[in-house]
Write an enzyme that holds these catalytic residues in place. Structure first.
Site, PDB file in Angstrom:
ATOM      1  N   GLY A  48       0.882  -1.155   0.000  1.00  0.00           N
ATOM      2  CA  GLY A  48       0.000   0.000   0.000  1.00  0.00           C
ATOM      3  C   GLY A  48       0.920   1.206   0.000  1.00  0.00           C
ATOM      4  O   GLY A  48       2.014   1.139  -0.552  1.00  0.00           O
ATOM      5  N   GLU A  49       0.523   2.269   0.656  1.00  0.00           N
ATOM      6  CA  GLU A  49       1.424   3.419   0.772  1.00  0.00           C
ATOM      7  C   GLU A  49       1.988   3.464   2.188  1.00  0.00           C
ATOM      8  O   GLU A  49       1.246   3.608   3.159  1.00  0.00           O
ATOM      9  CB  GLU A  49       0.690   4.712   0.413  1.00  0.00           C
ATOM     10  CG  GLU A  49       0.518   4.892  -1.085  1.00  0.00           C
ATOM     11  CD  GLU A  49       1.834   4.777  -1.862  1.00  0.00           C
ATOM     12  OE1 GLU A  49       2.838   5.401  -1.460  1.00  0.00           O
ATOM     13  OE2 GLU A  49       1.874   4.033  -2.861  1.00  0.00           O
ATOM     14  N   SER A  50       3.313   3.341   2.292  1.00  0.00           N
ATOM     15  CA  SER A  50       3.917   3.230   3.618  1.00  0.00           C
ATOM     16  C   SER A  50       3.713   4.494   4.441  1.00  0.00           C
ATOM     17  O   SER A  50       3.543   4.425   5.658  1.00  0.00           O
ATOM     18  CB  SER A  50       5.405   2.900   3.488  1.00  0.00           C
ATOM     19  OG  SER A  50       6.066   3.885   2.730  1.00  0.00           O
ATOM     20  N   CYS A  80       6.263  -5.353   0.350  1.00  0.00           N
ATOM     21  CA  CYS A  80       6.342  -4.022  -0.268  1.00  0.00           C
ATOM     22  C   CYS A  80       6.298  -2.924   0.795  1.00  0.00           C
ATOM     23  O   CYS A  80       7.240  -2.769   1.555  1.00  0.00           O
ATOM     24  CB  CYS A  80       5.242  -3.878  -1.319  1.00  0.00           C
ATOM     25  SG  CYS A  80       5.505  -2.490  -2.414  1.00  0.00           S
ATOM     26  N   ARG A 109      12.555   3.547  -0.857  1.00  0.00           N
ATOM     27  CA  ARG A 109      11.160   3.572  -1.292  1.00  0.00           C
ATOM     28  C   ARG A 109      11.067   3.841  -2.798  1.00  0.00           C
ATOM     29  O   ARG A 109      11.780   4.708  -3.307  1.00  0.00           O
ATOM     30  CB  ARG A 109      10.453   4.689  -0.507  1.00  0.00           C
ATOM     31  CG  ARG A 109       8.955   4.643  -0.603  1.00  0.00           C
ATOM     32  CD  ARG A 109       8.325   5.705   0.295  1.00  0.00           C
ATOM     33  NE  ARG A 109       6.888   5.781   0.034  1.00  0.00           N
ATOM     34  CZ  ARG A 109       6.101   6.723   0.503  1.00  0.00           C
ATOM     35  NH1 ARG A 109       6.593   7.685   1.258  1.00  0.00           N
ATOM     36  NH2 ARG A 109       4.822   6.726   0.209  1.00  0.00           N
ATOM     37  N   ILE A 135       5.257  -3.680  -7.695  1.00  0.00           N
ATOM     38  CA  ILE A 135       4.469  -2.482  -7.970  1.00  0.00           C
ATOM     39  C   ILE A 135       5.158  -1.279  -7.333  1.00  0.00           C
ATOM     40  O   ILE A 135       5.217  -1.190  -6.105  1.00  0.00           O
ATOM     41  CB  ILE A 135       3.039  -2.605  -7.363  1.00  0.00           C
ATOM     42  CG1 ILE A 135       2.377  -3.932  -7.747  1.00  0.00           C
ATOM     43  CG2 ILE A 135       2.179  -1.409  -7.739  1.00  0.00           C
ATOM     44  CD1 ILE A 135       1.845  -4.016  -9.130  1.00  0.00           C
ATOM     45  N   ARG A 136       5.671  -0.364  -8.129  1.00  0.00           N
ATOM     46  CA  ARG A 136       6.389   0.795  -7.572  1.00  0.00           C
ATOM     47  C   ARG A 136       7.259   0.330  -6.407  1.00  0.00           C
ATOM     48  O   ARG A 136       7.251   0.904  -5.319  1.00  0.00           O
ATOM     49  CB  ARG A 136       5.403   1.879  -7.099  1.00  0.00           C
ATOM     50  CG  ARG A 136       4.662   2.589  -8.236  1.00  0.00           C
ATOM     51  CD  ARG A 136       3.505   3.474  -7.738  1.00  0.00           C
ATOM     52  NE  ARG A 136       3.797   4.220  -6.536  1.00  0.00           N
ATOM     53  CZ  ARG A 136       4.236   5.478  -6.488  1.00  0.00           C
ATOM     54  NH1 ARG A 136       4.402   6.162  -7.594  1.00  0.00           N
ATOM     55  NH2 ARG A 136       4.477   6.063  -5.347  1.00  0.00           N
ATOM     56  N   HIS A 171       4.830  -8.842  -4.340  1.00  0.00           N
ATOM     57  CA  HIS A 171       3.473  -9.098  -3.857  1.00  0.00           C
ATOM     58  C   HIS A 171       3.042 -10.536  -4.086  1.00  0.00           C
ATOM     59  O   HIS A 171       2.425 -10.836  -5.097  1.00  0.00           O
ATOM     60  CB  HIS A 171       2.486  -8.157  -4.558  1.00  0.00           C
ATOM     61  CG  HIS A 171       2.699  -6.735  -4.202  1.00  0.00           C
ATOM     62  ND1 HIS A 171       2.251  -6.207  -3.012  1.00  0.00           N
ATOM     63  CD2 HIS A 171       3.339  -5.746  -4.849  1.00  0.00           C
ATOM     64  CE1 HIS A 171       2.596  -4.937  -2.946  1.00  0.00           C
ATOM     65  NE2 HIS A 171       3.265  -4.621  -4.045  1.00  0.00           N
ATOM     66  N   GLU A 173       0.707 -11.977  -2.783  1.00  0.00           N
ATOM     67  CA  GLU A 173      -0.768 -12.063  -2.708  1.00  0.00           C
ATOM     68  C   GLU A 173      -1.414 -11.801  -4.067  1.00  0.00           C
ATOM     69  O   GLU A 173      -2.607 -12.025  -4.233  1.00  0.00           O
ATOM     70  CB  GLU A 173      -1.304 -11.092  -1.641  1.00  0.00           C
ATOM     71  CG  GLU A 173      -1.356  -9.617  -2.031  1.00  0.00           C
ATOM     72  CD  GLU A 173      -0.006  -8.893  -1.973  1.00  0.00           C
ATOM     73  OE1 GLU A 173       1.035  -9.551  -1.796  1.00  0.00           O
ATOM     74  OE2 GLU A 173      -0.011  -7.654  -2.118  1.00  0.00           O
TER      75      GLU A 173
END
Lengths: 194, 300
Positions: A48-50, A80, A109, A135-136, A171, A173
């Site tokens: 997600g966004e850390s 991630c 990051r 992802i990013r 990821h 998942e």
């Protein structure tokens, strides 16, 4: 064995992790409060966004209780953004971004670039070969002495473990493959036996 | 567009939908400059939507609304760590090519801007960057998914501060999904016909009980309670457009909406974060807008 694995559900890909756990017959609990945390044997921290998660950890009163549980040996698996939250050093993060310092790695990051550079690739690992979705993604730039590198791509570490702490820059998942979740559950099961 | 180099591929559906998964439970905020982008990131936004005018101003000003100036988008990209999205006109694939060249993380093919094509949407498989598209009902959502959209949002009626349309769209999409899971195999043909959507996608929903891509809410969300309502109805997160920066005190409202979106089922948290936020954006009732001024009817 009666085991409950928590999935940190403040923000990000928590639903996909819960589905993975369900697919291997493990009971999962979404964790948004300290009460929910107290009922789990292990904790998964999703992508997600850390920076968002870091703020919500504070406002939800979860940062200190999670820190204490990790220090007590609760198994944790960060993917991630979750890996960023577990790292001892965050590079290119926000200056006010806190982490649990649970695994001795330095993580940069978004080091693999913006979404246009996001990719999927094969990962060779001692747990098996995986199809990894990045992802990013953050990059593990330094690995401390006590940290075991379990998987890498192009000789770069992407899956690492230190004691009961497991971290991946990709990821698992998102690839319909729950073997890493099984591996994490086995770490938790071994700890419960002791 | 999928590119493969050795065992590594970019631009796959999995990678595109993957970023949408990462945004779940976070709040995506409309911002018009880097100061607002920083306020949004400080408040815990999981992404920002960079645009020159928020929908409320587009509605007020009238005229043709287009993709934002690349310079302004780049300034916002330079000011935050979180993903940056930007809007293109429906069917305007060259605006999308430009946004991809800027390295924007997500493209919104948006009815809020003036449509460039009244028949076709963009072929989103042509791009490496994922797209989000609006939908008012399940048929529209599935047509956008068949064109390659990686994320669907309700259209709502953007720029009104009134979420009645977003609620209608969410209820319509999710209600039809629930009905399809109860349909027998013969009825699925009729569903595909009625929705004007590919049969294979309808059959997939019958099996999985959910949309192929994440479903977010957008359009008229102005308060923490609005965000939580969208989430309880089944949205997986929310876009907040004019609602934050058209309110009296944006920063605390932004933070409150972030907390409400995470703790959307916890009324005690919702009560706490809703306190003392000052005046929300004024808003517009639907009967004050005539049909030709409605954004949600754009898209085919």
């Amino acid at each position: 064995m009666n085991m409950q694995v928590g999935v940190l559900a403040l923000q990000g890909a928590f639903a996909a992790h819960s589905e993975c756990l369900t697919s291997i017959g493990v009971q999962s609990v979404e964790v948004r409060t300290p009460e929910q945390l107290s009922s789990v044997d292990a904790l998964l921290m999703p992508g997600g966004e850390s920076s968002t998660m870091s703020q919500l950890l504070e406002s939800s009163g979860l940062f200190d209780p999670i820190s204490t549980r990790i220090a007590d040996g609760m198994p944790v698996f960060g993917t991630c953004a979750g890996m960023i939250l577990l790292a001892s050093e965050i590079l290119d993060g926000r200056s006010d971004q806190r982490s649990f310092s649970a695994i001795d790695i330095s993580v940069r990051r978004n080091a693999f670039g913006r979404q246009v550079d996001s990719f999927e690739s094969t990962i060779n690992s001692s747990v098996g070969d995986f199809h990894g979705v990045f992802i990013r993604a953050p990059r593990i730039e330094r690995v401390g002495d006590g940290v075991e590198v379990l998987g890498s791509i192009n000789n770069e570490p992407v899956l690492v473990r230190q004691g009961n702490v497991l971290a991946a820059s990709f990821h698992p998942e998102l690839s319909n493959d729950a073997r890493l979740h099984e591996y994490f559950v086995s770490i938790t099961a071994n700890r419960k036996k002791v | 567009m999928v590119s493969t180099n050795g065992s590594s591929s970019t631009g796959t559906q999995r990678v595109k939908r993957g970023l949408a998964e990462m945004l779940k439970g976070g709040v995506i905020m409309d911002v018009v400059n880097s100061d607002q982008a920083k306020i949004a990131e400080d408040a815990g936004a999981c992404a920002v939507m960079a645009l020159e005018r928020v929908p409320a101003d587009i509605r007020r000003d009238g005229g043709v609304a287009r993709m934002s100036d690349p310079e302004m988008i780049m300034a916002i990209q330079a000011s935050v760590h979180i993903p940056v999205m930007a809007k293109v006109r429906i069917g305007h694939f060259v605006e999308a090519q430009i946004l991809q060249s800027l390295g924007v993380d997500f493209i919104d093919e948006s009815e809020v801007l003036t449509p460039a094509d009244e028949t076709h949407h963009i072929d989103k498989f042509d791009f490496t960057i994922p797209f989000v598209c609006g939908a008012t009902n399940l048929g529209e959502a599935l047509r956008r998914i068949s064109e390659g959209a990686a994320l669907i949002r309700s259209k709502g009626e953007a720029g009104t501060g009134n979420m009645v349309e977003a609620v209608r769209h969410l209820r319509s999409i999710l209600g039809d999904i629930r009905k399809i899971t109860q349909a027998d195999s013969a009825e699925l043909f009729e569903w595909a016909k009625r929705l004007q959507a590919p049969l294979s996608l309808v059959q997939e929903i019958a099996e999985t009980g959910k949309l192929q891509v994440p479903l977010f809410a957008a359009g008229g969300i102005a308060t923490p309670a609005d965000a939580a309502l969208a989430m309880q109805l089944g949205a997986e997160t929310v876009f907040v457009g004019s609602g934050i920066f058209k309110s009296a005190d944006p920063a605390p409202r932004a933070k409150a909406i972030v907390e409400a979106t995470t703790h959307f089922r916890d009324a005690d948290v919702l009560a706490r974060v809703s306190r003392g936020l000052g005046v929300a954006m004024t808003g517009i009732a639907m009967d004050e807008i005539n049909e030709t001024q409605r954004f949600a009817s754009r898209g085919w």
